[in-house]
Motif scaffolding. Structure first.
Motif, PDB file in Angstrom:
ATOM      1  N   GLU A 120      76.454  52.005  24.328  1.00 46.90           N
ATOM      2  CA  GLU A 120      75.071  52.341  23.995  1.00 46.90           C
ATOM      3  C   GLU A 120      75.003  53.821  23.603  1.00 46.90           C
ATOM      4  O   GLU A 120      75.844  54.620  24.029  1.00 46.90           O
ATOM      5  N   PRO A 121      74.000  54.210  22.795  1.00 49.41           N
ATOM      6  CA  PRO A 121      73.825  55.636  22.498  1.00 49.41           C
ATOM      7  C   PRO A 121      73.729  56.450  23.793  1.00 49.41           C
ATOM      8  O   PRO A 121      73.022  56.063  24.727  1.00 49.41           O
ATOM      9  N   GLY A 122      74.475  57.544  23.844  1.00 47.00           N
ATOM     10  CA  GLY A 122      74.492  58.385  25.040  1.00 47.00           C
ATOM     11  C   GLY A 122      75.647  58.100  25.972  1.00 47.00           C
ATOM     12  O   GLY A 122      75.892  58.870  26.908  1.00 47.00           O
ATOM     13  N   ASN A 123      76.400  57.012  25.733  1.00 45.88           N
ATOM     14  CA  ASN A 123      77.594  56.739  26.546  1.00 45.88           C
ATOM     15  C   ASN A 123      78.740  57.648  26.117  1.00 45.88           C
ATOM     16  O   ASN A 123      78.891  57.969  24.933  1.00 45.88           O
ATOM     17  N   PHE A 124      79.551  58.041  27.097  1.00 45.53           N
ATOM     18  CA  PHE A 124      80.747  58.843  26.839  1.00 45.53           C
ATOM     19  C   PHE A 124      81.931  57.890  26.690  1.00 45.53           C
ATOM     20  O   PHE A 124      82.161  57.039  27.557  1.00 45.53           O
TER      21      PHE A 124
ATOM     22  N   LYS B  85      76.426  58.296  19.382  1.00 48.91           N
ATOM     23  CA  LYS B  85      75.048  58.274  18.884  1.00 48.91           C
ATOM     24  C   LYS B  85      74.673  56.873  18.404  1.00 48.91           C
ATOM     25  O   LYS B  85      73.560  56.659  17.933  1.00 48.91           O
ATOM     26  N   HIS B  86      75.617  55.940  18.524  1.00 40.84           N
ATOM     27  CA  HIS B  86      75.440  54.615  17.951  1.00 40.84           C
ATOM     28  C   HIS B  86      75.558  53.535  19.027  1.00 40.84           C
ATOM     29  O   HIS B  86      76.144  53.757  20.088  1.00 40.84           O
TER      30      HIS B  86
ATOM     31  N   TYR C 136      89.745  51.413  25.559  1.00 40.13           N
ATOM     32  CA  TYR C 136      88.959  52.629  25.732  1.00 40.13           C
ATOM     33  C   TYR C 136      88.270  52.624  27.101  1.00 40.13           C
ATOM     34  O   TYR C 136      88.086  51.575  27.721  1.00 40.13           O
ATOM     35  N   LEU C 137      87.868  53.803  27.545  1.00 39.17           N
ATOM     36  CA  LEU C 137      87.073  53.941  28.765  1.00 39.17           C
ATOM     37  C   LEU C 137      85.665  54.380  28.376  1.00 39.17           C
ATOM     38  O   LEU C 137      85.491  55.247  27.506  1.00 39.17           O
ATOM     39  N   ILE C 138      84.663  53.790  29.026  1.00 34.40           N
ATOM     40  CA  ILE C 138      83.262  54.082  28.716  1.00 34.40           C
ATOM     41  C   ILE C 138      82.553  54.529  29.984  1.00 34.40           C
ATOM     42  O   ILE C 138      82.741  53.932  31.051  1.00 34.40           O
ATOM     43  N   PHE C 139      81.732  55.561  29.848  1.00 31.74           N
ATOM     44  CA  PHE C 139      81.006  56.089  30.998  1.00 31.74           C
ATOM     45  C   PHE C 139      79.531  56.248  30.656  1.00 31.74           C
ATOM     46  O   PHE C 139      79.188  56.701  29.557  1.00 31.74           O
ATOM     47  N   GLU C 140      78.684  55.886  31.598  1.00 32.59           N
ATOM     48  CA  GLU C 140      77.261  56.182  31.503  1.00 32.59           C
ATOM     49  C   GLU C 140      77.064  57.552  32.135  1.00 32.59           C
ATOM     50  O   GLU C 140      77.586  57.811  33.234  1.00 32.59           O
ATOM     51  N   LEU C 141      76.327  58.413  31.479  1.00 36.44           N
ATOM     52  CA  LEU C 141      76.190  59.790  31.959  1.00 36.44           C
ATOM     53  C   LEU C 141      74.919  59.977  32.787  1.00 36.44           C
ATOM     54  O   LEU C 141      73.901  59.321  32.558  1.00 36.44           O
ATOM     55  N   SER C 142      75.004  60.900  33.713  1.00 38.54           N
ATOM     56  CA  SER C 142      73.868  61.275  34.552  1.00 38.54           C
ATOM     57  C   SER C 142      72.745  61.858  33.703  1.00 38.54           C
ATOM     58  O   SER C 142      72.971  62.423  32.627  1.00 38.54           O
TER      59      SER C 142
END
Length: 379
Positions: free
Chosen positions: A33-37, A53-54, A62-68
């Motif tokens: 999702e937009p905003g994920n690292f 941004k997409h 890959y590794l995906i992180f949701e940011l604080s």
């Protein structure tokens, strides 16, 4: 989507196919999702990371992180792609050699993240967006200028080695596959009449050389290791003398050919030719590396697919070579040497200015995301 070293997270369609093709089944691919690292688990240590941004999917590797919410996504993208944090990625990765190094969570979880107040993050991100947009636009403009210079260089060489320097001279049909006209007083010969294939081995005491698409025949030490490493035994390597024409048998159709200015040895997979005295070596180098003759190489090569195509002598021997009088060849060489030197110097200066802009961009980002410059409004 994919993650690129120089661009971060972008749609796969915008990457030009420079990363691995996706699997036939996308069932295991992960939603971003937009905003994920997002980070490439094996290439994060080099900087293959970014905040997206997409909305899209990425490889299961890959590794995906949701940011604080304490992190502004744009600020986070600048910080996580900046040298300091990439160094943290390096320290958080382990592997064998320098190509594939996997991120280890027990190490990555301890990587330090700088957290200015959220309002200051947004100010920093806004400042960097404006500044980097200006720099990127200037880099793009200079890059287009270099492209135009290279087109001009190529057009100048093409005209000189196929039409000569006198625009008023009478012309005739060349009879070559290109269908070009050439000066009436020039001769056209088959390649076999101006060349003789040679193979001289057991000369390990001279320097190793390679043939590059953009540079011709150069010492191996100047190539930056971008071609295959030499064999342990050089017994079968072939001697090349200055003035010999060398072609990479499997890549000649792309333009990997050249007349050598050096004495050295080349791979046994290359073809080496001694040229007739009817050809000035420098004129031959310009002609054989020009598009018309490279097209003749293409027509003289056969293979499966578009990667490896071997030159076939029964076809190559009939390739057309243009032969101006030897004095005119020397005049053409002198003209092209002067003109291409001027263009090459301008290209080098422009490339250096691009490097300086990129260095400035990096330094600006580093200073902003590490607090070295104060972007807060004056009290």
């Amino acid at each position: 989507m994919s993650v690129y070293l120089d661009r971060g997270v972008i749609p796969y369609s915008e990457g030009g196919g420079l990363v691995h093709k996706p699997s036939e089944s996308l069932d295991a691919y992960q939603l971003v999702e937009p905003g994920n690292f997002v980070l490439n688990n094996q290439q994060a240590w080099r900087g293959s990371v970014g905040v997206s941004k997409h909305r899209g999917i990425v490889s299961p590797a890959y590794l995906i992180f949701e940011l604080s919410k304490e992190l502004d996504p744009t600020f986070a993208n600048y910080q996580f792609r900046e040298t300091r944090f990439v160094d943290e990625m390096m320290l958080s990765s382990q592997g064998v050699g320098d190509i594939q190094r996997q991120v280890k969570w027990p190490l990555l979880r301890l990587a330090k993240v700088f957290l200015p107040p959220i309002t200051e993050q947004r100010e920093i991100a806004s400042h960097l967006e404006r500044a980097t947009t200006r720099i990127d636009a200037l880099v793009a403009k200079k890059t287009r200028f270099i492209g135009l210079l290279r087109e001009k260089r190529q057009a100048m060489i093409t005209h000189a080695v196929t039409k000569g320097l006198d625009r008023s001279v009478a012309m005739k049909a060349s009879g070559s596959a290109s269908g070009l006209d050439l000066p009436k007083h020039w001769n056209v010969s088959n390649f076999w009449t101006v060349s003789r294939q040679i193979s001289r081995t057991s000369h390990q005491n001279v320097g190793l050389m390679s043939v590059y698409l953009d540079r011709g025949v150069i010492p191996y030490s100047e190539g930056g290791g971008l071609v295959h490493k030499p064999s342990e035994s050089l017994d079968a390597y072939q001697l090349v003398e200055p003035g010999n024409f060398v072609l990479n048998n499997q890549q000649a159709w792309r333009g990997s050919v050249g007349v050598s200015k050096h004495r050295g040895i080349v791979s046994p997979a290359y073809l080496v030719f001694e040229l007739s005295k009817d050809l000035n070596p420098d004129f031959a180098n310009y002609q054989f590396r020009e598009k018309r003759f490279v097209d003749e190489m293409m027509l003289s090569s056969q293979g499966v697919g578009d990667i490896q195509r071997q030159v076939k002598w029964p076809l190559l021997r009939l390739a057309k070579v243009f032969l101006p009088p030897i004095d005119e060849q020397r005049e053409i060489v002198a003209h092209l040497d002067r003109a291409t030197t001027r263009i090459d110097t301008l290209i080098a200066k422009t490339e250096r200015s691009i490097d300086l802009l990129r260095e400035h961009r990096t330094a600006l980002i580093t200073a902003a995301v590490t607090g070295k410059i104060d972007l807060r409004p004056a009290a």
